[in-house]
Design an enzyme around this catalytic site. Sequence first.
Site, mmCIF file in Angstrom:
data_model
loop_
_atom_site.group_PDB
_atom_site.id
_atom_site.type_symbol
_atom_site.label_atom_id
_atom_site.label_comp_id
_atom_site.label_asym_id
_atom_site.label_seq_id
_atom_site.Cartn_x
_atom_site.Cartn_y
_atom_site.Cartn_z
ATOM 1 N N GLY A 1 46.960 37.112 9.827
ATOM 2 C CA GLY A 1 45.696 36.522 9.393
ATOM 3 C C GLY A 1 44.456 37.008 10.107
ATOM 4 O O GLY A 1 43.445 36.311 10.130
ATOM 5 N N HIS B 1 43.383 47.078 0.839
ATOM 6 C CA HIS B 1 44.563 47.914 1.059
ATOM 7 C C HIS B 1 44.259 48.948 2.149
ATOM 8 O O HIS B 1 43.205 49.577 2.115
ATOM 9 C CB HIS B 1 44.977 48.630 -0.233
#
Length: 193
Positions: free
Chosen positions: A11, A109
């Site tokens: 995270g 990405h």
Amino acid sequence: MRIAVFASGNGSNFTAIADAIRGEELKGATLALLFSDNAAAFVLERAKDAGVPTLQLSPQKFPSKAAFEAALLNELAEHSIELIVLAGYMRIVGPTLLAAFPNRIINLHPSLLPSFPGKSGIADAFHYGVKVTGITIHYVDSGIDTGPIIAQEVVRIESEDTLESLEAKIHQLEHRVYPAVIAEIIHKGDHQS
């Protein structure tokens, strides 16, 4: 705009987004929900510490992907979510969610797409031996890392780089660029409609 961040792991990008909202670099955004498909994900602790509501659903507890996403949609509606931000979410988004959020799901990405799609983009680029890689932020479609590209930033792979040092450079770039691109999307009201 009310945002839900989807994450499956540590995270760090969630924290970068939360910090950008708190620091007002990401004006007009409310981090309304952190969703994780992984009950053991550290991102759930990060969200609690940041005071962000959390939701955890395990896909394995549903009879189908459609049933899982339908349950998730109910929760997103409860929180009035307008934009879904994938940040290390390791699950392919299915048609139920895509239909409900057309061009309102974005992904980060860690490679310059269309090169090195999939879950190990950094390692794939490093082991292939390319001299330049980077990050891509794109809209999510039904493919794996195939949606329309919103932004890309380049990272040079130096001869002294290790996989670990490259990962650190990529993550540093992600934490700076992803909140800025989200802010731009919110500012433009740009959901590719």
